[in-house]
Design an enzyme around this catalytic site. Structure first.
Site, PDB file in Angstrom:
ATOM      1  N   GLU A  47       0.873  -1.078   0.042  1.00 55.28           N
ATOM      2  CA  GLU A  47       0.064   0.079   0.177  1.00 55.28           C
ATOM      3  C   GLU A  47       1.011   1.206  -0.131  1.00 55.28           C
ATOM      4  O   GLU A  47       1.777   1.295   0.816  1.00 55.28           O
ATOM      5  CB  GLU A  47      -0.610  -0.051   1.107  1.00 55.28           C
ATOM      6  CG  GLU A  47      -1.766   1.298   1.405  1.00 55.28           C
ATOM      7  CD  GLU A  47      -2.404   1.626   2.546  1.00 55.28           C
ATOM      8  OE1 GLU A  47      -3.519   0.718   2.909  1.00 55.28           O
ATOM      9  OE2 GLU A  47      -2.032   2.273   3.514  1.00 55.28           O
ATOM     10  N   TYR A  48       0.347   2.160  -0.792  1.00 55.15           N
ATOM     11  CA  TYR A  48       1.257   3.441  -0.893  1.00 55.15           C
ATOM     12  C   TYR A  48       0.068   4.797  -0.605  1.00 55.15           C
ATOM     13  O   TYR A  48      -1.043   4.296  -0.776  1.00 55.15           O
ATOM     14  CB  TYR A  48       1.642   3.837  -2.042  1.00 55.15           C
ATOM     15  CG  TYR A  48       2.807   2.659  -2.505  1.00 55.15           C
ATOM     16  CD1 TYR A  48       4.012   2.670  -2.073  1.00 55.15           C
ATOM     17  CD2 TYR A  48       2.375   1.764  -3.455  1.00 55.15           C
ATOM     18  CE1 TYR A  48       5.045   1.930  -2.462  1.00 55.15           C
ATOM     19  CE2 TYR A  48       3.480   0.817  -3.932  1.00 55.15           C
ATOM     20  CZ  TYR A  48       4.670   0.556  -3.322  1.00 55.15           C
ATOM     21  OH  TYR A  48       5.527  -0.020  -3.758  1.00 55.15           O
ATOM     22  N   PRO A  51       1.577  11.449  -1.929  1.00 56.92           N
ATOM     23  CA  PRO A  51       2.517  12.323  -1.317  1.00 56.92           C
ATOM     24  C   PRO A  51       1.886  13.622  -1.424  1.00 56.92           C
ATOM     25  O   PRO A  51       1.186  13.989  -2.347  1.00 56.92           O
ATOM     26  CB  PRO A  51       3.997  12.139  -2.153  1.00 56.92           C
ATOM     27  CG  PRO A  51       3.614  10.983  -2.666  1.00 56.92           C
ATOM     28  CD  PRO A  51       2.513  10.894  -3.142  1.00 56.92           C
ATOM     29  N   LYS A  52       2.457  14.882  -0.550  1.00 52.58           N
ATOM     30  CA  LYS A  52       2.110  16.148  -0.600  1.00 52.58           C
ATOM     31  C   LYS A  52       2.468  16.940  -1.401  1.00 52.58           C
ATOM     32  O   LYS A  52       2.207  17.848  -2.028  1.00 52.58           O
ATOM     33  CB  LYS A  52       1.992  16.672   0.721  1.00 52.58           C
ATOM     34  CG  LYS A  52       1.130  15.917   1.921  1.00 52.58           C
ATOM     35  CD  LYS A  52       0.967  16.940   3.172  1.00 52.58           C
ATOM     36  CE  LYS A  52      -0.177  16.409   4.003  1.00 52.58           C
ATOM     37  NZ  LYS A  52      -0.194  15.271   4.371  1.00 52.58           N
ATOM     38  N   ARG A 137     -15.921   3.139   3.946  1.00 54.93           N
ATOM     39  CA  ARG A 137     -16.784   4.068   4.332  1.00 54.93           C
ATOM     40  C   ARG A 137     -15.793   5.273   4.559  1.00 54.93           C
ATOM     41  O   ARG A 137     -16.262   6.570   4.134  1.00 54.93           O
ATOM     42  CB  ARG A 137     -17.196   3.853   5.641  1.00 54.93           C
ATOM     43  CG  ARG A 137     -18.295   4.985   6.140  1.00 54.93           C
ATOM     44  CD  ARG A 137     -18.502   4.826   7.792  1.00 54.93           C
ATOM     45  NE  ARG A 137     -17.077   5.213   8.335  1.00 54.93           N
ATOM     46  CZ  ARG A 137     -17.217   5.444   9.743  1.00 54.93           C
ATOM     47  NH1 ARG A 137     -18.443   5.187  10.628  1.00 54.93           N
ATOM     48  NH2 ARG A 137     -16.130   5.835  10.499  1.00 54.93           N
ATOM     49  N   ASP A 192     -19.767  -6.545  14.603  1.00 55.23           N
ATOM     50  CA  ASP A 192     -18.820  -5.841  13.543  1.00 55.23           C
ATOM     51  C   ASP A 192     -18.480  -7.060  12.553  1.00 55.23           C
ATOM     52  O   ASP A 192     -18.478  -6.792  10.966  1.00 55.23           O
ATOM     53  CB  ASP A 192     -17.400  -5.545  14.241  1.00 55.23           C
ATOM     54  CG  ASP A 192     -16.418  -4.444  13.102  1.00 55.23           C
ATOM     55  OD1 ASP A 192     -17.204  -3.668  12.369  1.00 55.23           O
ATOM     56  OD2 ASP A 192     -15.274  -4.603  13.189  1.00 55.23           O
ATOM     57  N   LYS A 199     -20.995  -7.129   3.953  1.00 53.41           N
ATOM     58  CA  LYS A 199     -20.286  -6.554   2.927  1.00 53.41           C
ATOM     59  C   LYS A 199     -19.955  -7.512   2.002  1.00 53.41           C
ATOM     60  O   LYS A 199     -19.683  -7.148   0.689  1.00 53.41           O
ATOM     61  CB  LYS A 199     -19.039  -5.771   3.482  1.00 53.41           C
ATOM     62  CG  LYS A 199     -19.160  -4.670   4.146  1.00 53.41           C
ATOM     63  CD  LYS A 199     -18.068  -3.738   4.296  1.00 53.41           C
ATOM     64  CE  LYS A 199     -17.156  -4.059   5.513  1.00 53.41           C
ATOM     65  NZ  LYS A 199     -16.044  -3.066   5.901  1.00 53.41           N
ATOM     66  N   TYR A 300       1.405  -2.272   4.773  1.00 51.87           N
ATOM     67  CA  TYR A 300       1.069  -0.598   4.694  1.00 51.87           C
ATOM     68  C   TYR A 300       2.602  -0.215   4.598  1.00 51.87           C
ATOM     69  O   TYR A 300       3.426  -0.052   5.643  1.00 51.87           O
ATOM     70  CB  TYR A 300       0.720  -0.201   5.891  1.00 51.87           C
ATOM     71  CG  TYR A 300      -0.769  -0.795   6.089  1.00 51.87           C
ATOM     72  CD1 TYR A 300      -1.723  -0.077   5.507  1.00 51.87           C
ATOM     73  CD2 TYR A 300      -0.830  -1.720   7.108  1.00 51.87           C
ATOM     74  CE1 TYR A 300      -3.151  -0.680   5.834  1.00 51.87           C
ATOM     75  CE2 TYR A 300      -2.365  -2.328   7.292  1.00 51.87           C
ATOM     76  CZ  TYR A 300      -3.295  -1.656   6.538  1.00 51.87           C
ATOM     77  OH  TYR A 300      -4.633  -2.274   6.829  1.00 51.87           O
TER      78      TYR A 300
HETATM   79  P1  FAD Z   1     -17.714   0.225   7.465  1.00 48.77           P
HETATM   80  O1  FAD Z   1     -17.881  -1.316   6.999  1.00 48.77           O
HETATM   81  O2  FAD Z   1     -18.931   1.094   7.004  1.00 48.77           O
HETATM   82  O3  FAD Z   1     -17.881   0.212   8.960  1.00 48.77           O
HETATM   83  C1  FAD Z   1     -17.665   1.138   9.715  1.00 48.77           C
HETATM   84  C2  FAD Z   1     -18.580   0.917  11.078  1.00 48.77           C
HETATM   85  O4  FAD Z   1     -19.727   0.887  11.024  1.00 48.77           O
HETATM   86  C3  FAD Z   1     -18.047  -0.195  11.660  1.00 48.77           C
HETATM   87  O5  FAD Z   1     -17.918   0.174  13.092  1.00 48.77           O
HETATM   88  C4  FAD Z   1     -18.871  -1.142  11.487  1.00 48.77           C
HETATM   89  O6  FAD Z   1     -19.204  -2.377  12.448  1.00 48.77           O
HETATM   90  C5  FAD Z   1     -20.418  -0.212  11.283  1.00 48.77           C
HETATM   91  N1  FAD Z   1     -21.403  -0.801  10.424  1.00 48.77           N
HETATM   92  C6  FAD Z   1     -20.931  -1.307   8.998  1.00 48.77           C
HETATM   93  N2  FAD Z   1     -22.249  -1.490   8.397  1.00 48.77           N
HETATM   94  C7  FAD Z   1     -23.321  -1.173   9.339  1.00 48.77           C
HETATM   95  C8  FAD Z   1     -24.442  -0.972   8.902  1.00 48.77           C
HETATM   96  N3  FAD Z   1     -24.994  -1.578   7.905  1.00 48.77           N
HETATM   97  N4  FAD Z   1     -25.313  -0.779  10.262  1.00 48.77           N
HETATM   98  C9  FAD Z   1     -24.679  -0.239  11.421  1.00 48.77           C
HETATM   99  N5  FAD Z   1     -23.293  -0.152  11.455  1.00 48.77           N
HETATM  100  C10 FAD Z   1     -22.567  -0.801  10.416  1.00 48.77           C
HETATM  101  N6  FAD Z   1      -9.605   5.580   5.254  1.00 48.77           N
HETATM  102  C11 FAD Z   1      -9.393   6.610   4.294  1.00 48.77           C
HETATM  103  O7  FAD Z   1     -10.004   7.670   4.649  1.00 48.77           O
HETATM  104  N7  FAD Z   1      -9.015   6.282   3.219  1.00 48.77           N
HETATM  105  C12 FAD Z   1      -8.259   5.212   2.978  1.00 48.77           C
HETATM  106  O8  FAD Z   1      -7.689   5.092   1.943  1.00 48.77           O
HETATM  107  C13 FAD Z   1      -8.584   4.164   3.958  1.00 48.77           C
HETATM  108  N8  FAD Z   1      -7.820   3.017   3.515  1.00 48.77           N
HETATM  109  C14 FAD Z   1      -7.965   1.714   4.390  1.00 48.77           C
HETATM  110  C15 FAD Z   1      -7.523   0.555   4.003  1.00 48.77           C
HETATM  111  C16 FAD Z   1      -7.584  -0.455   5.060  1.00 48.77           C
HETATM  112  C17 FAD Z   1      -7.241  -1.781   4.741  1.00 48.77           C
HETATM  113  C18 FAD Z   1      -8.350  -0.273   6.209  1.00 48.77           C
HETATM  114  C19 FAD Z   1      -8.560  -1.287   7.276  1.00 48.77           C
HETATM  115  C20 FAD Z   1      -8.814   1.032   6.442  1.00 48.77           C
HETATM  116  C21 FAD Z   1      -8.550   2.020   5.663  1.00 48.77           C
HETATM  117  N9  FAD Z   1      -9.328   3.155   5.947  1.00 48.77           N
HETATM  118  C22 FAD Z   1      -9.145   4.439   4.954  1.00 48.77           C
HETATM  119  C23 FAD Z   1      -9.875   3.522   7.083  1.00 48.77           C
HETATM  120  C24 FAD Z   1     -11.581   3.178   7.138  1.00 48.77           C
HETATM  121  O9  FAD Z   1     -12.044   4.075   6.232  1.00 48.77           O
HETATM  122  C25 FAD Z   1     -11.981   3.403   8.398  1.00 48.77           C
HETATM  123  O10 FAD Z   1     -11.291   2.547   9.480  1.00 48.77           O
HETATM  124  C26 FAD Z   1     -13.354   3.781   8.624  1.00 48.77           C
HETATM  125  O11 FAD Z   1     -13.597   4.258   9.909  1.00 48.77           O
HETATM  126  C27 FAD Z   1     -14.268   2.287   8.334  1.00 48.77           C
HETATM  127  O12 FAD Z   1     -14.119   1.966   7.140  1.00 48.77           O
HETATM  128  P2  FAD Z   1     -15.004   0.613   6.886  1.00 48.77           P
HETATM  129  O13 FAD Z   1     -15.055   0.482   5.173  1.00 48.77           O
HETATM  130  O14 FAD Z   1     -14.402  -0.554   7.336  1.00 48.77           O
HETATM  131  O15 FAD Z   1     -16.624   0.996   7.204  1.00 48.77           O
END
Ligand code: FAD
Length: 620
Positions: A47-48, A51-52, A137, A192, A199, A300
């Site tokens: 993963e990358y 950069p700013k 998300r 969770d 998903k 990462y």
């Molecule tokens: P979700 O799957 O939507 O989950 C978010 C929360 O909502 C969880 O607590 C889940 O239990 C809950 N939830 C899910 N579905 C429902 C539902 N239907 N009803 C009620 N609750 C629900 N962030 C960035 O901004 N940019 C990135 O590029 C980025 N890359 C990432 C890469 C990886 C591999 C990981 C693990 C995380 C990354 N993140 C990134 C961080 C991520 O966006 C956050 O962790 C965010 O808070 C959750 O994203 P998610 O897709 O897991 O969300």
């Protein structure tokens, strides 16, 4: 014979949009990793983040390319919090996919993204051949305490997965995030897991996990996923610890075990010790995870390469030697599936060649037809097609100031001797095959033949040869000796006379302004291979028309990459302008691949012209 090459070259007419529209879609990552799993082959991915700064972007491409030689199954690029890097993320993902030739997964989040903007972004991905998306998300935008959905946006990653499947069916490969220690906002670990299962049921192909430092938590999580009915691949996400500062921020992202804290606190002021510890820790974790059945490893990288490189070598997962399918870098999995011929001129600048030919409908296959060569497009992306070294480092390598041509010659000689790591025409150290002619190259450059491309004669070597082999086992490969260099107008006449005295040599010489000399107007194959049961392959050619296009790019680098690092009215800049305006670019092929000795012939021309060395040493 003196000839002005016919000007048949013209820029490709297609817009970038039309060119992208022709891209054959890339492969889905799930297919690639499923194959590795079926073959019991652990895979890895990097993963990358965008950069700013501009130099940061330039360096990142170089780094991705270097790490790309370790053959990761895919690379991915993050989407800045709140969509802050949207355009750059898209541009970088597209360039990695199409010009660096690595399978790329783009992260996409729901934060601040109205439905229509998400649709437009994904349409753009389709156009650019980006086939794999990590659907998230998103984190709250910088400064915001809580995540909130837009009225016309999505509330959870699952909504994005559903939207993609509803609208584009199976077209995209989709990954989603999983949390071995539970997501921070989740009501419970179990809830969770249920959301993760939803998903996958909505159409995601595989899971990449959040980082963790307790291997047991991942192993437990993978078991719990299986028990909950999640059967797709689950890839552990791993972040090397690079220094104490990054370590101290870890607790924002995952649980930091007490033993880890106890080990790092006492060495916090010793960066090297922290890094070594971090590598050792990850090594143990990787071994444990692979033993426990993890199908692969996701790193990462934080845009850094050393720790990951060390870990993969220690695990003996990194390839000792990357098999070359063809002598140049192939991008077969992305576009150009049948391409097997290229002009030799761009062999050290493959990205620029790929960018300039992206608009082609067909790629040369079997032989270099005349129809292709005129349609070289312009070079548009400065980041990608110029050398990725910041000006300060370029001045350190190529001189804080240059007084005479001899100073410039010395820079080229130093590069061939391995004392500096790049010149504007070549951004990494010479390939192993150049060891065969390295000493001669150093002498040529000191003597005023400024070499930018070369290959030694090979009269039949096994296709698996470590230095010159390509094409896989069982074949025999051949090369004609080749040299390409800049030379002053004063030295050129002796060279041309020498070429004429040696009928096995074919050559082209051309100045920036277009004054040209040549004894050959046909396409000349300079590398070929004979493989059992296949037609002879001839992947590298010297083609006069392509040379005309190439010469503009090659001369431009004197000023854009080198001259530009000095003040406009400096003597260094004037010297490089003088070379740009008056020198010739020459390519010469020795067609006698069994007995010829091109390099000895050229060596005979060195130092033989009265007064020329003095001219070269004089300040301009
Ligand atoms: P979700 O799957 O939507 O989950 C978010 C929360 O909502 C969880 O607590 C889940 O239990 C809950 N939830 C899910 N579905 C429902 C539902 N239907 N009803 C009620 N609750 C629900 N962030 C960035 O901004 N940019 C990135 O590029 C980025 N890359 C990432 C890469 C990886 C591999 C990981 C693990 C995380 C990354 N993140 C990134 C961080 C991520 O966006 C956050 O962790 C965010 O808070 C959750 O994203 P998610 O897709 O897991 O969300």
């Amino acid at each position: 014979m003196t000839a002005r090459f016919a000007v048949t070259g013209q820029a490709a007419n297609d817009t970038a949009e039309q060119a992208f529209a022709k891209l054959t879609p890339a492969m889905k990552i799930i297919d690639k990793i499923s194959r590795a799993i079926a073959e019991g082959r652990p895979f890895y991915s990097f993963e990358y983040f965008p950069p700013k700064t501009e130099p940061g972007v330039e360096n990142l491409y170089a780094r991705i390319e270097r790490l790309g030689r370790m053959s990761p199954s895919f690379v991915d690029i993050t989407w800045g919090a709140g969509g802050s890097t949207a355009e750059l993320t898209l541009e970088i993902a597209s360039n990695i996919q199409n010009l660096l030739g690595l399978e790329t997964m783009m992260h996409l989040t729901c934060t601040n993204m109205p439905r229509q903007r998400t649709a437009d972004t994904l349409d753009e991905c389709r156009k650019r051949g980006i086939k794999n998306i990590l659907a998230l998300r998103g984190d709250p935008p910088r400064g915001a305490a809580r995540w909130t959905a837009l009225d016309d946006g999505f509330a959870h990653a699952i909504d994005l997965v559903r939207f993609m499947r509803d609208r584009w069916g199976d077209e995209f490969g989709i990954a989603v995030a999983g949390y071995p220690e539970g997501h921070a906002e989740a009501d419970s670990y179990q809830r969770d897991l249920e959301h993760l299962k939803a998903k996958i049921d909505a159409g995601a192909d595989f899971v990449v996990t959040n980082m963790f430092y307790d291997s047991d938590s991942f192993i437990r999580f993978a078991d719990d996923c299986r028990a909950a009915g999640i059967v797709c691949p689950i890839i552990p996400g791993l972040m090397p610890i690079h220094n104490y500062r990054s370590f101290s921020q870890l607790s924002q992202f995952c649980r930091v075990p007490l033993e880890l804290r106890a080990a790092i606190e006492p060495i916090q002021n010793d960066d090297a010790a922290v890094k070594d510890y971090g590598v050792e820790l990850l090594l143990q974790m990787c071994r444990r995870l692979l033993d426990a059945g993890a199908p692969g490893l996701h790193f990462y990288t934080l845009n850094l390469e050393q720790a990951v490189t060390r870990i993969l070598h220690e695990l003996e997962l990194a390839p000792q030697r990357v098999e070359r399918v063809l002598p140049w870098r192939s991008t077969a999995q992305v576009v150009r599936p049948k391409e097997d011929v290229r002009p030799i001129f761009w062999s050290n600048r493959p990205r620029s060649y790929l960018a300039r030919t992206m608009a082609w409908d067909e790629f040369p296959n079997g032989r270099w037809g005349d129809s292709q060569s005129p349609a070289f497009g312009d070079l548009a992306d400065y980041h990608l097609n110029h050398l990725q070294i910041v000006p300060k480092n370029r001045r350190e390598m190529w001189g804080e100031s240059l007084a005479s041509r001899a100073d410039v010659y010395q820079v080229f000689a130093d590069f061939c001797a391995g004392e500096i790591s790049a010149i504007p025409w070549y951004d990494r150290r010479l390939e192993p095959e150049s060891d065969l002619i390295r000493d001669q190259l150093v002498r040529f450059n000191r003597g005023g033949l400024l070499t930018i491309n070369s290959q030694p004669r090979v009269d039949g070597a096994p296709s698996t040869d470590a230095a010159v082999g390509w094409g896989g086992p069982g074949g025999t490969v051949y090369q004609k000796a080749y040299l390409e260099f800049f030379v002053s107008a004063e030295r050129l006449p002796l060279l041309l006379a020498t070429f004429r005295d040696n009928p096995a040599l074919s050559y082209h010489a051309i100045s920036r302004a277009g004054e040209a000399h040549s004894n050959c107007d046909t396409v000349n194959a300079v590398t070929w291979g004979v493989f059992p049961g296949r037609e002879v392959l001839q992947p590298t050619v010297v083609d006069p028309r392509s040379f005309e296009v190439w010469k503009d790019e090659a001369f431009d680098l004197w000023l854009s990459m080198w001259g530009s690092i000095y003040p406009p009215d400096s003597s260094s800049r004037r010297l490089l302008q003088h070379i740009h305006d008056t020198f010739f670019l020459v390519n010469v092929v020795d067609n006698d691949f069994t007995n010829g000795d091109l390099f000895a012939v050229l060596e005979g021309t060195l130092g033989t012209i009265e007064g020329l060395d003095d001219l070269d040493a004089r300040a301009l």
